[in-house]
Design a protein around this motif. Structure first.
Motif, PDB file in Angstrom:
ATOM      1  N   LYS A  76       0.778  -1.210  -0.076  1.00 22.01           N
ATOM      2  CA  LYS A  76      -0.065  -0.099  -0.125  1.00 22.01           C
ATOM      3  C   LYS A  76       0.863   1.228  -0.326  1.00 22.01           C
ATOM      4  N   TYR A  77       2.211   1.027   0.321  1.00 14.52           N
ATOM      5  CA  TYR A  77       3.021   2.355   0.152  1.00 14.52           C
ATOM      6  C   TYR A  77       2.750   3.230  -1.055  1.00 14.52           C
ATOM      7  N   PHE A  78       2.869   2.808  -1.994  1.00 10.96           N
ATOM      8  CA  PHE A  78       2.680   3.297  -3.282  1.00 10.96           C
ATOM      9  C   PHE A  78       1.296   3.203  -4.289  1.00 10.96           C
ATOM     10  N   LYS A  79       0.348   2.583  -3.552  1.00 17.89           N
ATOM     11  CA  LYS A  79      -0.937   2.494  -4.379  1.00 17.89           C
ATOM     12  C   LYS A  79      -1.417   3.610  -5.105  1.00 17.89           C
ATOM     13  N   ASN A  80      -1.342   4.684  -4.485  1.00 19.38           N
ATOM     14  CA  ASN A  80      -1.964   5.958  -4.940  1.00 19.38           C
ATOM     15  C   ASN A  80      -0.851   6.867  -5.778  1.00 19.38           C
ATOM     16  N   LEU A  81       0.365   6.507  -6.058  1.00 13.18           N
ATOM     17  CA  LEU A  81       1.277   7.138  -6.687  1.00 13.18           C
ATOM     18  C   LEU A  81       1.521   6.756  -8.133  1.00 13.18           C
ATOM     19  N   GLY A  82       0.560   7.018  -8.747  1.00 12.84           N
ATOM     20  CA  GLY A  82       0.595   6.556 -10.358  1.00 12.84           C
ATOM     21  C   GLY A  82       1.325   7.528 -11.233  1.00 12.84           C
ATOM     22  N   ASN A  83       1.597   8.731 -10.553  1.00 14.70           N
ATOM     23  CA  ASN A  83       2.381   9.714 -11.542  1.00 14.70           C
ATOM     24  C   ASN A  83       4.049   9.395 -11.108  1.00 14.70           C
ATOM     25  N   LEU A  84       4.258   8.735  -9.975  1.00 15.35           N
ATOM     26  CA  LEU A  84       5.595   8.363  -9.582  1.00 15.35           C
ATOM     27  C   LEU A  84       6.490   7.899 -10.994  1.00 15.35           C
ATOM     28  N   GLU A  85       7.587   8.932 -11.226  1.00 13.80           N
ATOM     29  CA  GLU A  85       8.520   8.519 -12.345  1.00 13.80           C
ATOM     30  C   GLU A  85       9.768   7.817 -11.521  1.00 13.80           C
ATOM     31  N   ARG A  86      10.388   8.300 -10.353  1.00 12.56           N
ATOM     32  CA  ARG A  86      11.612   7.983 -10.031  1.00 12.56           C
ATOM     33  C   ARG A  86      11.346   7.542  -8.335  1.00 12.56           C
ATOM     34  N   LEU A  87      11.757   6.524  -8.050  1.00 14.19           N
ATOM     35  CA  LEU A  87      11.885   5.919  -6.450  1.00 14.19           C
ATOM     36  C   LEU A  87      13.236   5.390  -6.225  1.00 14.19           C
ATOM     37  N   ASP A  88      13.614   5.837  -5.058  1.00 12.49           N
ATOM     38  CA  ASP A  88      14.996   5.380  -4.625  1.00 12.49           C
ATOM     39  C   ASP A  88      15.067   5.008  -3.240  1.00 12.49           C
ATOM     40  N   LEU A  89      15.037   3.487  -3.051  1.00 14.45           N
ATOM     41  CA  LEU A  89      15.081   2.886  -1.815  1.00 14.45           C
ATOM     42  C   LEU A  89      16.518   2.460  -1.593  1.00 14.45           C
ATOM     43  N   SER A  90      17.485   2.659  -2.132  1.00 16.24           N
ATOM     44  CA  SER A  90      18.762   1.998  -1.973  1.00 16.24           C
ATOM     45  C   SER A  90      19.362   2.346  -0.718  1.00 16.24           C
ATOM     46  N   PHE A  91      20.321   1.619  -0.467  1.00 13.16           N
ATOM     47  CA  PHE A  91      20.834   1.419   1.057  1.00 13.16           C
ATOM     48  C   PHE A  91      20.122   1.577   2.208  1.00 13.16           C
ATOM     49  N   ASN A  92      18.902   0.376   2.071  1.00 11.33           N
ATOM     50  CA  ASN A  92      18.226   0.458   3.391  1.00 11.33           C
ATOM     51  C   ASN A  92      18.291  -1.155   3.745  1.00 11.33           C
ATOM     52  N   LEU A  93      17.608  -1.413   4.702  1.00 12.09           N
ATOM     53  CA  LEU A  93      17.574  -2.827   5.062  1.00 12.09           C
ATOM     54  C   LEU A  93      16.665  -3.887   4.403  1.00 12.09           C
ATOM     55  N   ILE A  94      16.211  -3.655   3.373  1.00 12.35           N
ATOM     56  CA  ILE A  94      15.076  -4.439   2.987  1.00 12.35           C
ATOM     57  C   ILE A  94      15.511  -6.009   2.482  1.00 12.35           C
ATOM     58  N   LYS A  95      14.785  -6.734   3.004  1.00  6.38           N
ATOM     59  CA  LYS A  95      14.944  -8.165   2.768  1.00  6.38           C
ATOM     60  C   LYS A  95      14.088  -8.900   1.693  1.00  6.38           C
ATOM     61  N   ASN A  96      12.906  -8.445   1.754  1.00  7.64           N
ATOM     62  CA  ASN A  96      12.062  -9.019   0.936  1.00  7.64           C
ATOM     63  C   ASN A  96      11.189  -8.014   0.033  1.00  7.64           C
ATOM     64  N   LEU A  97      10.854  -8.291  -1.049  1.00  6.24           N
ATOM     65  CA  LEU A  97       9.663  -7.551  -1.882  1.00  6.24           C
ATOM     66  C   LEU A  97       8.724  -8.352  -2.518  1.00  6.24           C
ATOM     67  N   TYR A  98       7.595  -7.830  -2.425  1.00  6.77           N
ATOM     68  CA  TYR A  98       6.453  -8.555  -3.132  1.00  6.77           C
ATOM     69  C   TYR A  98       6.377  -7.951  -4.514  1.00  6.77           C
ATOM     70  N   SER A  99       6.185  -8.949  -5.650  1.00  4.95           N
ATOM     71  CA  SER A  99       5.987  -8.480  -6.942  1.00  4.95           C
ATOM     72  C   SER A  99       5.012  -7.402  -7.046  1.00  4.95           C
ATOM     73  N   GLU A 100       3.872  -7.533  -6.353  1.00 10.64           N
ATOM     74  CA  GLU A 100       2.734  -6.675  -6.591  1.00 10.64           C
ATOM     75  C   GLU A 100       2.949  -5.285  -5.748  1.00 10.64           C
ATOM     76  N   THR A 101       4.043  -5.015  -5.180  1.00  9.77           N
ATOM     77  CA  THR A 101       4.392  -3.762  -4.501  1.00  9.77           C
ATOM     78  C   THR A 101       4.341  -2.585  -5.453  1.00  9.77           C
ATOM     79  N   PHE A 102       4.923  -2.858  -6.798  1.00  5.31           N
ATOM     80  CA  PHE A 102       5.022  -1.594  -7.850  1.00  5.31           C
ATOM     81  C   PHE A 102       3.942  -1.831  -8.883  1.00  5.31           C
ATOM     82  N   ASN A 103       3.028  -2.705  -8.737  1.00  4.26           N
ATOM     83  CA  ASN A 103       2.142  -2.512  -9.763  1.00  4.26           C
ATOM     84  C   ASN A 103       1.568  -1.443 -10.181  1.00  4.26           C
TER      85      ASN A 103
END
Length: 109
Positions: A76-103
């Motif tokens: 749900k973080y990005f659910k309403n961000l249909g205009n988003l062109e650039r997303l930078d999540l680098s250098f975090n502690l992310i272990k798993n990502l779900y495929s539908e996260t960025f749908n």
């Protein structure tokens, strides 16, 4: 960052709050910022983001969350961000990502 912190900045298009030791983002932190296009939260200590924290940012094109302590990225973080062109999540502690996260991010570069 507490709810409604920036609600009086109704017509702002860029918000740079990097290097501020921010630990969490509440549900309504960005309430009423519908014209915001760039949000820079780099180099904080963010570990908790409410799953609907970005829902008010319908015009957002650039979201920078680099160098934080984010370990989970909710769908749900990005659910309403249909205009988003650039997303930078680098250098975090992310272990798993779900495929539908960025749908909903059809415009991502």
């Amino acid at each position: 960052i507490q709810s409604f912190t920036f609600s009086n900045l109704k017509f702002i298009d860029e918000l740079n709050i990097y290097e501020n030791c921010i630990h969490s983002i509440d549900k309504n932190t960005f309430y009423n910022l519908s014209t915001l296009q760039l949000l820079n939260l780099n180099q904080n200590k963010i570990s908790k983001i409410h799953q609907e924290a970005f829902k008010w940012l319908k015009s957002l094109k650039y979201l920078y969350l680099k160098h934080n302590l984010i370990s989970r990225v909710e769908f749900k973080y990005f659910k309403n961000l249909g205009n988003l062109e650039r997303l930078d999540l680098s250098f975090n502690l992310i272990k798993n990502l779900y495929s539908e996260t960025f749908n909903s991010l059809q415009n991502l570069e």
